[in-house]
Design a protein around this motif. Structure first.
Motif, PDB file in Angstrom:
ATOM      1  N   GLY A 143      37.387  51.846  43.758  1.00  0.00           N
ATOM      2  CA  GLY A 143      38.396  50.809  43.969  1.00  0.00           C
ATOM      3  C   GLY A 143      37.909  49.453  43.500  1.00  0.00           C
ATOM      4  N   ASP A 144      38.846  48.521  43.345  1.00  0.00           N
ATOM      5  CA  ASP A 144      38.446  47.165  42.953  1.00  0.00           C
ATOM      6  C   ASP A 144      37.612  46.523  44.062  1.00  0.00           C
ATOM      7  OD1 ASP A 144      41.106  47.315  44.228  1.00  0.00           O
ATOM      8  OD2 ASP A 144      41.021  45.132  44.196  1.00  0.00           O
ATOM      9  N   GLY A 145      37.833  46.947  45.310  1.00  0.00           N
ATOM     10  CA  GLY A 145      37.019  46.434  46.410  1.00  0.00           C
ATOM     11  C   GLY A 145      35.583  46.916  46.276  1.00  0.00           C
ATOM     12  N   ALA A 146      35.421  48.204  46.066  1.00  0.00           N
ATOM     13  CA  ALA A 146      34.065  48.758  45.937  1.00  0.00           C
ATOM     14  C   ALA A 146      33.355  48.168  44.730  1.00  0.00           C
ATOM     15  CB  ALA A 146      34.117  50.280  45.843  1.00  0.00           C
ATOM     16  N   LEU A 147      34.136  47.701  43.770  1.00  0.00           N
ATOM     17  CA  LEU A 147      33.536  47.097  42.575  1.00  0.00           C
ATOM     18  C   LEU A 147      33.013  45.677  42.848  1.00  0.00           C
ATOM     19  CD1 LEU A 147      33.106  48.154  39.681  1.00  0.00           C
ATOM     20  CD2 LEU A 147      35.129  46.876  38.991  1.00  0.00           C
ATOM     21  N   THR A 148      33.122  45.220  44.097  1.00  0.00           N
ATOM     22  CA  THR A 148      32.476  43.939  44.428  1.00  0.00           C
ATOM     23  C   THR A 148      31.042  44.158  44.903  1.00  0.00           C
ATOM     24  OG1 THR A 148      33.389  44.003  46.674  1.00  0.00           O
ATOM     25  CG2 THR A 148      34.613  42.731  45.043  1.00  0.00           C
ATOM     26  N   GLY A 149      30.634  45.402  45.053  1.00  0.00           N
ATOM     27  CA  GLY A 149      29.282  45.706  45.545  1.00  0.00           C
ATOM     28  C   GLY A 149      28.258  45.701  44.420  1.00  0.00           C
ATOM     29  N   GLY A 150      27.114  45.096  44.664  1.00  0.00           N
ATOM     30  CA  GLY A 150      26.096  44.934  43.626  1.00  0.00           C
ATOM     31  C   GLY A 150      25.613  46.234  43.023  1.00  0.00           C
ATOM     32  N   ASN A 174      44.234  45.503  43.973  1.00  0.00           N
ATOM     33  CA  ASN A 174      44.107  44.083  44.293  1.00  0.00           C
ATOM     34  C   ASN A 174      43.695  43.844  45.740  1.00  0.00           C
ATOM     35  OD1 ASN A 174      44.104  41.509  43.380  1.00  0.00           O
ATOM     36  ND2 ASN A 174      46.315  41.171  43.534  1.00  0.00           N
ATOM     37  N   MET A 175      43.365  44.913  46.427  1.00  0.00           N
ATOM     38  CA  MET A 175      42.992  44.794  47.835  1.00  0.00           C
ATOM     39  C   MET A 175      41.637  45.448  48.044  1.00  0.00           C
ATOM     40  SD  MET A 175      45.614  43.522  49.571  1.00  0.00           S
ATOM     41  CE  MET A 175      45.276  43.972  51.269  1.00  0.00           C
ATOM     42  N   SER A 176      40.826  44.841  48.911  1.00  0.00           N
ATOM     43  CA  SER A 176      39.724  45.571  49.510  1.00  0.00           C
ATOM     44  C   SER A 176      40.353  46.044  50.827  1.00  0.00           C
ATOM     45  CB  SER A 176      38.529  44.626  49.707  1.00  0.00           C
ATOM     46  OG  SER A 176      37.358  45.326  49.994  1.00  0.00           O
ATOM     47  N   ILE A 177      39.755  45.788  51.996  1.00  0.00           N
ATOM     48  CA  ILE A 177      40.576  46.021  53.198  1.00  0.00           C
ATOM     49  C   ILE A 177      41.548  44.858  53.286  1.00  0.00           C
ATOM     50  CG2 ILE A 177      40.576  46.117  55.718  1.00  0.00           C
ATOM     51  CD1 ILE A 177      37.926  47.625  55.565  1.00  0.00           C
ATOM     52  N   SER A 178      41.000  43.655  53.182  1.00  0.00           N
ATOM     53  CA  SER A 178      41.862  42.477  53.050  1.00  0.00           C
ATOM     54  C   SER A 178      42.045  42.211  51.560  1.00  0.00           C
ATOM     55  CB  SER A 178      41.200  41.281  53.728  1.00  0.00           C
ATOM     56  OG  SER A 178      40.965  41.568  55.086  1.00  0.00           O
ATOM     57  N   LYS A 179      42.683  41.129  51.230  1.00  0.00           N
ATOM     58  CA  LYS A 179      42.858  40.750  49.825  1.00  0.00           C
ATOM     59  C   LYS A 179      41.477  40.704  49.163  1.00  0.00           C
ATOM     60  CE  LYS A 179      46.069  38.650  47.052  1.00  0.00           C
ATOM     61  NZ  LYS A 179      45.911  39.763  46.106  1.00  0.00           N
ATOM     62  N   ASN A 180      41.399  41.281  47.967  1.00  0.00           N
ATOM     63  CA  ASN A 180      40.089  41.311  47.327  1.00  0.00           C
ATOM     64  C   ASN A 180      39.656  39.892  46.924  1.00  0.00           C
ATOM     65  OD1 ASN A 180      37.749  42.502  46.550  1.00  0.00           O
ATOM     66  ND2 ASN A 180      38.546  43.425  44.695  1.00  0.00           N
ATOM     67  N   VAL A 181      38.345  39.723  46.774  1.00  0.00           N
ATOM     68  CA  VAL A 181      37.808  38.386  46.517  1.00  0.00           C
ATOM     69  C   VAL A 181      36.906  38.404  45.281  1.00  0.00           C
ATOM     70  CG1 VAL A 181      37.806  37.726  48.955  1.00  0.00           C
ATOM     71  CG2 VAL A 181      35.795  38.853  47.986  1.00  0.00           C
ATOM     72  N   GLY A 182      36.660  37.223  44.757  1.00  0.00           N
ATOM     73  CA  GLY A 182      35.612  37.072  43.757  1.00  0.00           C
ATOM     74  C   GLY A 182      36.085  37.024  42.317  1.00  0.00           C
ATOM     75  N   ALA A 183      35.119  36.733  41.453  1.00  0.00           N
ATOM     76  CA  ALA A 183      35.422  36.530  40.043  1.00  0.00           C
ATOM     77  C   ALA A 183      35.840  37.829  39.361  1.00  0.00           C
ATOM     78  CB  ALA A 183      34.201  35.940  39.343  1.00  0.00           C
ATOM     79  N   MET A 184      35.223  38.952  39.760  1.00  0.00           N
ATOM     80  CA  MET A 184      35.602  40.225  39.129  1.00  0.00           C
ATOM     81  C   MET A 184      37.056  40.556  39.459  1.00  0.00           C
ATOM     82  SD  MET A 184      35.313  42.916  37.349  1.00  0.00           S
ATOM     83  CE  MET A 184      33.685  43.110  36.704  1.00  0.00           C
ATOM     84  N   SER A 185      37.447  40.255  40.695  1.00  0.00           N
ATOM     85  CA  SER A 185      38.822  40.509  41.101  1.00  0.00           C
ATOM     86  C   SER A 185      39.778  39.678  40.230  1.00  0.00           C
ATOM     87  CB  SER A 185      38.971  40.169  42.579  1.00  0.00           C
ATOM     88  OG  SER A 185      40.303  40.210  42.951  1.00  0.00           O
ATOM     89  N   LYS A 186      39.396  38.431  39.957  1.00  0.00           N
ATOM     90  CA  LYS A 186      40.234  37.572  39.099  1.00  0.00           C
ATOM     91  C   LYS A 186      40.295  38.150  37.683  1.00  0.00           C
ATOM     92  CE  LYS A 186      39.879  33.126  41.355  1.00  0.00           C
ATOM     93  NZ  LYS A 186      38.679  32.391  41.735  1.00  0.00           N
ATOM     94  N   TYR A 187      39.168  38.643  37.247  1.00  0.00           N
ATOM     95  CA  TYR A 187      39.101  39.224  35.907  1.00  0.00           C
ATOM     96  C   TYR A 187      40.042  40.431  35.804  1.00  0.00           C
ATOM     97  CZ  TYR A 187      37.094  41.899  32.033  1.00  0.00           C
ATOM     98  OH  TYR A 187      36.923  42.626  30.891  1.00  0.00           O
ATOM     99  N   LEU A 188      40.031  41.257  36.838  1.00  0.00           N
ATOM    100  CA  LEU A 188      40.912  42.436  36.821  1.00  0.00           C
ATOM    101  C   LEU A 188      42.372  41.998  36.824  1.00  0.00           C
ATOM    102  CD1 LEU A 188      39.039  44.858  39.269  1.00  0.00           C
ATOM    103  CD2 LEU A 188      39.018  44.868  36.768  1.00  0.00           C
ATOM    104  N   THR A 189      42.657  40.921  37.537  1.00  0.00           N
ATOM    105  CA  THR A 189      44.033  40.422  37.540  1.00  0.00           C
ATOM    106  C   THR A 189      44.433  40.035  36.117  1.00  0.00           C
ATOM    107  OG1 THR A 189      43.690  39.577  39.748  1.00  0.00           O
ATOM    108  CG2 THR A 189      45.581  38.703  38.568  1.00  0.00           C
ATOM    109  N   ARG A 190      43.508  39.419  35.390  1.00  0.00           N
ATOM    110  CA  ARG A 190      43.797  39.057  34.002  1.00  0.00           C
ATOM    111  C   ARG A 190      44.076  40.293  33.171  1.00  0.00           C
ATOM    112  NH1 ARG A 190      39.388  34.951  32.167  1.00  0.00           N
ATOM    113  NH2 ARG A 190      39.478  36.015  30.171  1.00  0.00           N
ATOM    114  N   LEU A 191      43.290  41.342  33.424  1.00  0.00           N
ATOM    115  CA  LEU A 191      43.524  42.575  32.666  1.00  0.00           C
ATOM    116  C   LEU A 191      44.899  43.156  33.006  1.00  0.00           C
ATOM    117  CD1 LEU A 191      40.105  44.467  32.785  1.00  0.00           C
ATOM    118  CD2 LEU A 191      41.071  43.137  30.934  1.00  0.00           C
ATOM    119  N   ARG A 192      45.246  43.057  34.304  1.00  0.00           N
ATOM    120  CA  ARG A 192      46.563  43.576  34.699  1.00  0.00           C
ATOM    121  C   ARG A 192      47.656  42.803  33.995  1.00  0.00           C
ATOM    122  NH1 ARG A 192      44.369  44.067  39.803  1.00  0.00           N
ATOM    123  NH2 ARG A 192      45.163  42.042  40.425  1.00  0.00           N
TER     124      ARG A 192
END
Ligand code: TPP
Length: 604
Positions: A143-150, A174-192
């Motif tokens: 998930g995009d949430g799990a993709l915030t893990g190092g 676009n969600m982790s448990i709550s709204k996803n956070v961070g630069a990677m999440s923004k990047y994925l939004t751009r891809l979307r």
């Protein structure tokens, strides 16, 4: 058609693509019905139904290895791999796990439960297949949430440099448990958004052909469109530049489209990332409108009634108005750790760092070094991965980071991967660390109040809930609280509320002194000396493994001073706890009122 007859991937492959939407509806129905009664991960599973069906349609599991990151979205996979008949026993002791478990099925290539492991696992499995020449592929669903893990980035770094057939399905809602956070999440939004821009490209082509008819306004629009397009093309390059082919983004609920793109990824051979967009909670209105609170549904928890997490949330919310240094940090667990209210009332003093527990700990150490007062609220099981950060970044420097270690002890239905029974061991081993165990909400509040002026590393560990608030003596550093006095030579030392409840219930039947060992580190050595005379026995009770735990520390101390007193340790055995209920897990280790009574009687 009776979709209940689709029990294995072979059954699934016999269906026509036109029948797969019906199958997805059926799977959703099973998931909703079962989670309603057994609890479990609802919204994440509903979002992953189509992609799971499509993966099983295209790939050949278990020859091809499926790895579900976290594993909280694998219910459809379980239903399609021979476990439909037992699915109503999801998360029960006699049933099936809520997470993938190789012991449970050959279709579960690797066990998961904690986030961000799937890419490392997939790469390892692909390497093994290549070396053994079995031709198997590895498919990671992350998930995009799990993709915030190092850890995921460490694996991407490696995957990009190998030419192994690893297919990464990026399930982006676009969600982790709550709204996803961070630069990677923004990047994925751009891809979307790039989907939209690709449409613009077609429009631009059309516009170019009629520009002579449209004038300057059109030229301006055209320019803007081109700039956007350039950004998209550039942004698509990140994964490609790492050596991983990027396909997407695709509609993660269109089975036909998914089958097509997964087939392409299968043919490709090397590492591929397929980016699919899904709706968390798809198919259930309440889950779609409130995916945060539909992420995990708990079955009713008999017995204990009050949550420690809300005590934490209320305390910090109030403390932050009094002390501007207070900073509450979560690693994607704002709701579970009780910080949701804080996040709304003090957004500037709240940080959700994503599923990044290692980062959170080092970050907190630096916040403290810089003069702030950080509180990291985290589940015991997830703090495990931050051991070196606790040692190297917090404890050597002695920084005033307060760890609010939630879900400590046995956790129930989430099972073996989520048990919080190691923290007393891994925390007390750290020099400079103080470890406290509140027995109820009132005591947690008192400990938190103490923490505000305490200027060194501190961990406060507690399970999900407690039974009742009791009267307490004030917190005094390193001192225990006698809860029930007795002339008996036997003293029951309790670490935490579960232990105290057991001891007090036993003390109604046998004559013992009962002590709230609210400091597990440092021990109240004055108390141990005073009550550790010849002929005296201490019985320690804790919801932690014996090795390195509270009883171990007491025993070690008594030995170190050559005490004549004995110590009997009630703690979890040196084995992973696979019992899926709290009471069952405690009973399996003999951490019960009856066993305590039996031990006391045998000593008398
Ligand atoms: C190391 C770790 N930290 C926290 C969690 C708790 N957790 C379980 S699922 C989840 C969100 C995962 O988001 P995502 O990967 O996007 O999947 P989704 O639920 O959105 O489908 C979190 C934070 C965990 N399992 N592991």
């Amino acid at each position: 058609m009776d979709y209940g007859t689709v029990k294995t991937p072979q059954d699934l492959k016999r269906l026509d693509i036109s029948q797969l939407d019906g199958l997805c509806d059926y799977l959703r129905g099973r998931i909703i019905d079962t989670v309603e009664s057994n609890g479990g991960h609802l919204a994440s599973n509903l979002g992953a139904v189509e992609l799971t069906v499509a993966l099983h349609y295209v790939f050949d599991c278990p020859h091809d290895k499926f790895v579900f990151d976290v594993g909280h979205q694998a219910y459809a996979h379980k239903l399609l791999t021979g476990r439909g008949d037992r699915f109503d026993r999801l998360r029960k002791n006699d049933g099936i796990s809520g997470f993938p478990l190789p012991d449970e099925s050959e279709y579960d290539a690797f066990g998961t439960g904690h986030a961000s492991t799937s890419l490392s696992v997939a790469l390892g499995l692909a390497e093994a297949s290549a070396r053994l020449g079995d031709g198997g592929r590895a498919i990671a669903v992350i998930g995009d949430g799990a993709l915030t893990g190092g850890l995921a980035y460490e694996a991407l770094n490696a995957i990009g440099s190998e030419r192994l057939p690893v297919v990464i399905v990026l399930n982006d809602n676009n969600m982790s448990i709550s709204k996803n956070v961070g630069a990677m999440s923004k990047y994925l939004t751009r891809l979307r958004l790039s989907k939209k821009y690709l449409r613009i490209k077609t429009e631009i082509k059309r516009a170019v052909s009629i520009i002579p008819l449209l004038g300057d306004g059109a030229l301006h629009l055209l320019d803007k469109g081109k700039r956007l397009l350039k950004r998209v093309v550039l942004s698509n390059k990140m994964f490609e530049a790492m050596g991983i082919s990027y396909y997407g983004p695709f509609d993660g609920h269109n089975v036909g489209e998914l089958i097509e793109v997964f087939s392409q990824a299968k043919r490709k051979g090397g590492p591929v990332i397929v980016h699919v967009m899904t709706d968390k909670g798809k198919g259930l209105r309440s889950a779609v409108t409130d995916p945060e609170h539909s992420h995990g549904i708990s079955s009713s928890d008999a017995g204990a009634t009050h949550d420690f997490s809300s005590v934490l949330g209320d305390f910090l919310t109030d403390a932050a108005t009094r002390d501007k240094r207070v900073t509450a940090v979560t690693a994607a667990m704002a709701i579970g750790t009780g910080l949701e209210k804080f996040s709304l009332s003090h957004p500037d003093m709240f940080k959700d760092v994503g599923i990044a527990e290692e980062h959170a700990v080092t970050y907190c150490a630096a916040l403290a070094a810089g003069g702030l007062k950080p509180y990291f609220a985290v589940y015991s099981t997830f703090l495990q991965r931050s051991f070196d950060q606790l040692l190297h970044d917090v404890c050597i420097g002695g920084y005033a980071v307060t760890l609010c270690v939630d879900r400590a002890g046995a956790v129930g239905a989430d099972g073996v991967t989520h048990q919080g029974v190691f923290d007393l061991s891994y925390l007390t081993v750290l020099p400079n660390m103080t470890v406290m165990c509140p027995t109820d909400g009132a005591e947690l509040r008192a400990m938190l109040e103490f923490s505000l002026t305490y200027d060194a590393p501190l961990a406060i560990r507690y399970p999900k809930s407690y039974t009742v608030d009791r009267e307490h003596t004030p917190i005094e550093y390193g001192k225990w609280e006698t809860v029930r006095e007795s002339k008996s030579d036997i003293t029951v030392l309790c670490a935490g509320g579960r232990a105290l409840d057991i001891a007090l219930a036993a003390a109604d039947r046998v004559d013992v002194r009962v002590v709230n060992a609210r400091f597990v580190k440092p021990l109240d050595v004055g108390f141990l000396r005073e009550h550790g005379k010849k002929g005296c026995t201490f019985i320690t009770v804790e919801d932690n493994v014996a090795h390195g735990g509270f009883g171990c520390a007491v025993t070690e101390y008594l030995n170190s001073v050559n005490s004549a007193a004995r110590c009997v340790v009630l703690a979890h055995a040196d084995a992973f706890i696979d019992d899926r209920s709290v009471d069952g897990a405690l009973a399996a280790s003999g951490i019960t009122k009856d066993n305590l009574i039996k031990i006391v009687k045998s000593l008398e």
